[in-house]
Design a protein around this motif. Structure first.
Motif, PDB file in Angstrom:
ATOM      1  N   LEU A 309      29.791  42.013  35.753  1.00  0.00           N
ATOM      2  CA  LEU A 309      29.564  41.165  36.921  1.00  0.00           C
ATOM      3  C   LEU A 309      30.346  39.863  36.809  1.00  0.00           C
ATOM      4  CD1 LEU A 309      25.760  41.589  37.748  1.00  0.00           C
ATOM      5  CD2 LEU A 309      27.736  42.802  38.672  1.00  0.00           C
ATOM      6  N   ASP A 310      30.419  39.291  35.605  1.00  0.00           N
ATOM      7  CA  ASP A 310      31.204  38.068  35.424  1.00  0.00           C
ATOM      8  C   ASP A 310      32.675  38.317  35.731  1.00  0.00           C
ATOM      9  OD1 ASP A 310      28.960  36.649  34.703  1.00  0.00           O
ATOM     10  OD2 ASP A 310      29.385  36.662  32.544  1.00  0.00           O
ATOM     11  N   ALA A 311      33.196  39.471  35.280  1.00  0.00           N
ATOM     12  CA  ALA A 311      34.598  39.797  35.552  1.00  0.00           C
ATOM     13  C   ALA A 311      34.835  39.981  37.045  1.00  0.00           C
ATOM     14  CB  ALA A 311      34.986  41.063  34.790  1.00  0.00           C
ATOM     15  N   LEU A 312      33.882  40.576  37.739  1.00  0.00           N
ATOM     16  CA  LEU A 312      34.026  40.770  39.177  1.00  0.00           C
ATOM     17  C   LEU A 312      33.964  39.436  39.912  1.00  0.00           C
ATOM     18  CD1 LEU A 312      34.369  42.970  41.292  1.00  0.00           C
ATOM     19  CD2 LEU A 312      31.884  43.207  41.376  1.00  0.00           C
ATOM     20  N   ARG A 313      33.074  38.556  39.468  1.00  0.00           N
ATOM     21  CA  ARG A 313      33.001  37.223  40.085  1.00  0.00           C
ATOM     22  C   ARG A 313      34.287  36.438  39.871  1.00  0.00           C
ATOM     23  NH1 ARG A 313      27.333  37.329  37.660  1.00  0.00           N
ATOM     24  NH2 ARG A 313      25.983  37.811  39.458  1.00  0.00           N
ATOM     25  N   ALA A 314      34.874  36.559  38.692  1.00  0.00           N
ATOM     26  CA  ALA A 314      36.128  35.857  38.415  1.00  0.00           C
ATOM     27  C   ALA A 314      37.249  36.370  39.303  1.00  0.00           C
ATOM     28  CB  ALA A 314      36.500  36.014  36.943  1.00  0.00           C
ATOM     29  N   ARG A 315      37.205  37.661  39.620  1.00  0.00           N
ATOM     30  CA  ARG A 315      38.244  38.262  40.456  1.00  0.00           C
ATOM     31  C   ARG A 315      38.018  38.009  41.934  1.00  0.00           C
ATOM     32  NH1 ARG A 315      41.712  39.684  42.959  1.00  0.00           N
ATOM     33  NH2 ARG A 315      43.189  41.425  42.717  1.00  0.00           N
ATOM     34  N   LEU A 316      36.781  37.675  42.327  1.00  0.00           N
ATOM     35  CA  LEU A 316      36.436  37.407  43.732  1.00  0.00           C
ATOM     36  C   LEU A 316      35.793  36.027  43.836  1.00  0.00           C
ATOM     37  CD1 LEU A 316      34.850  40.880  44.612  1.00  0.00           C
ATOM     38  CD2 LEU A 316      37.138  40.090  45.245  1.00  0.00           C
ATOM     39  N   PRO A 317      36.540  34.968  43.515  1.00  0.00           N
ATOM     40  CA  PRO A 317      35.934  33.633  43.418  1.00  0.00           C
ATOM     41  C   PRO A 317      35.381  33.083  44.727  1.00  0.00           C
ATOM     42  CG  PRO A 317      38.333  33.495  43.301  1.00  0.00           C
ATOM     43  CD  PRO A 317      37.981  34.949  43.217  1.00  0.00           C
ATOM     44  N   SER A 318      35.859  33.563  45.851  1.00  0.00           N
ATOM     45  CA  SER A 318      35.400  33.031  47.135  1.00  0.00           C
ATOM     46  C   SER A 318      34.267  33.857  47.747  1.00  0.00           C
ATOM     47  CB  SER A 318      36.567  32.955  48.117  1.00  0.00           C
ATOM     48  OG  SER A 318      37.090  34.254  48.372  1.00  0.00           O
ATOM     49  N   ILE A 319      33.796  34.870  47.022  1.00  0.00           N
ATOM     50  CA  ILE A 319      32.743  35.751  47.525  1.00  0.00           C
ATOM     51  C   ILE A 319      31.567  35.716  46.553  1.00  0.00           C
ATOM     52  CG2 ILE A 319      32.154  38.134  48.141  1.00  0.00           C
ATOM     53  CD1 ILE A 319      35.090  38.633  48.754  1.00  0.00           C
ATOM     54  N   THR A 320      30.361  35.616  47.088  1.00  0.00           N
ATOM     55  CA  THR A 320      29.167  35.652  46.255  1.00  0.00           C
ATOM     56  C   THR A 320      28.915  37.077  45.795  1.00  0.00           C
ATOM     57  OG1 THR A 320      28.174  33.766  47.414  1.00  0.00           O
ATOM     58  CG2 THR A 320      26.676  35.203  46.177  1.00  0.00           C
ATOM     59  N   VAL A 321      28.832  37.270  44.490  1.00  0.00           N
ATOM     60  CA  VAL A 321      28.554  38.587  43.908  1.00  0.00           C
ATOM     61  C   VAL A 321      27.163  38.543  43.291  1.00  0.00           C
ATOM     62  CG1 VAL A 321      29.236  40.300  42.191  1.00  0.00           C
ATOM     63  CG2 VAL A 321      30.995  39.037  43.445  1.00  0.00           C
ATOM     64  N   GLU A 322      26.253  39.382  43.802  1.00  0.00           N
ATOM     65  CA  GLU A 322      24.881  39.423  43.300  1.00  0.00           C
ATOM     66  C   GLU A 322      24.371  40.852  43.394  1.00  0.00           C
ATOM     67  OE1 GLU A 322      22.880  36.621  45.759  1.00  0.00           O
ATOM     68  OE2 GLU A 322      23.484  37.584  47.621  1.00  0.00           O
TER      69      GLU A 322
END
Length: 373
Positions: A309-322
């Motif tokens: 999830l951290d890697a996905l958040r880093a790749r999509l910085p402008s989108i909330t990942v939850e």
């Protein structure tokens, strides 16, 4: 539901309202670990071998018995009798998935998908009607037979006027892209946990990398990541689906042979990056109709991998990942609930696929019904 990861069987008992499309309310949930002999048998059936028909029949029967155990636990938890349950939506275990466009299919060969189960045995064991074999009708209609969860994602999470992405990270990861105008798109993005789990078990003995802790001890190898991302599957356009018959440890070993020696923990970190990168590319490359999503909801086993999830958040910085828990659906419920929903749609005579997702020629009623009695 028993998914590509082969870690166990998840079940939910869902109560639906009368309205078409309602996502339902979970009354109980239950899970059982996949017994090692059954898991080994199912893994062996992923590749050609001797006496396949007999071994497949035995594995399907054993899986039906395991499903029946989960059903009994659900009934006990909810204090219900079999007569009070309309049906069991039983996905079965995918052992081969060769949809249109699969590289191992010759032009003269018919596409197919095979989910092992013994649905008649399950109906007899539980005294409940069973709906199974959800994917083959979509394949027959020219579709990929997957992913099938987008219709349920729309029912459970869709909101008028809001663009939203839902990502199920099981053994294979899939994306549902819900546009603000109500349109739905989707695809299998590629490996989710299948390589992560297999590599972890090979080198640590553990079936999975809890919270991604082992992967955090490694570093991403850019050259290896580029080698993995060069696979033609990631460059296909339009409807696409895949499975363990394409993404498996042999596939990874071939890439490592081309890349050269690498520390196991570094490979694990690179596999996390592969899953995150391919999901992110799918999210960013989806047809959003002009309005990109502000949120990505994650479900499936990968939702419990903090490093992923951290890697996905880093790749999509402008989108909330939850995770989907933020929308009231614990991640482990979603896929099982989706097949309960598809079973309900079949009983009601309603279409279950989304042709814009699978590429089928049109909407189709999904599932074969095995009535009780």
């Amino acid at each position: 539901m028993s998914g590509t990861s082969l870690d166990g069987v998840d079940g939910v008992l869902v109560q639906f309202d009368d309205g078409a499309g309602a996502a339902g309310r979970v009354l109980a949930d239950a899970s059982v670990v996949m017994p090692a002999p059954l898991r080994d048998a199912l893994l062996a059936l992923q590749q050609p071998g001797n006496d396949e028909l007999h071994r497949a029949a035995q594995a399907g029967a054993a899986l039906a018995d395991l499903y029946a155990t989960v059903v009994q636990r659900l009934l006990t938890a909810a204090t219900l009798t079999p007569a009070e349950v309309a049906a069991i939506g039983a996905h079965g275990q995918t052992v081969r998935h060769m949809p249109p466009g699969h590289p191992r299919l010759r032009p003269d060969e018919a596409p197919y998908t095979l989910q092992l189960l013994a649905p008649a045995r399950l109906a007899e064991a539980t005294s409940i009607t069973v709906v199974a074999d959800f994917r083959s009708r979509d394949i027959a209609a020219g579709g990929q037979g997957a992913p099938l969860v987008p219709a349920f994602h729309r029912a459970a999470f869709g909101r008028a006027g809001e663009a939203l992405a839902v990502v199920n990270i099981g053994g294979i990861a899939n994306l549902t892209a819900m546009r603000a105008d109500g349109g739905v798109r989707g695809l299998d993005t590629g490996p989710g946990n299948v390589l992560l789990d297999g590599w972890c078990e090979r080198h640590t003995g553990a079936r999975y990398d809890a919270d991604g802790a082992w992967s955090r001890t490694g570093r991403v190898l850019p050259a290896l990541l580029a080698e993995l991302l060069a696979d033609p599957y990631f460059h296909r356009t339009g409807a696409r689906s895949t499975g363990r018959d394409h993404f498996h440890l042999g596939w990874l070993d071939a890439a490592l042979a081309r890349h050269g020696p690498a520390r196991p923990a570094d490979v694990q970190a690179t596999l996390v990056a592969l899953t995150a990168e391919t999901i992110a590319r799918a999210v960013l490359g989806a047809d959003w109709g002009g309005e990109a999503p502000r949120r990505v909801l994650v479900c499936g086993g990968g939702a419990h991998n903090g490093a992923l999830l951290d890697a996905l958040r880093a790749r999509l910085p402008s989108i909330t990942v939850e995770t989907t828990a933020s929308a009231g659906w614990p991640p482990q419920w979603v896929e099982a609930a989706a097949f309960a929903w598809l079973a309900r749609e079949a009983l009601c005579g309603r279409f279950g696929n989304v042709p814009d997702v699978t590429g089928a020629r049109g909407p189709r009623l999904l599932g074969a019904i095995y009535p009780v009695g």
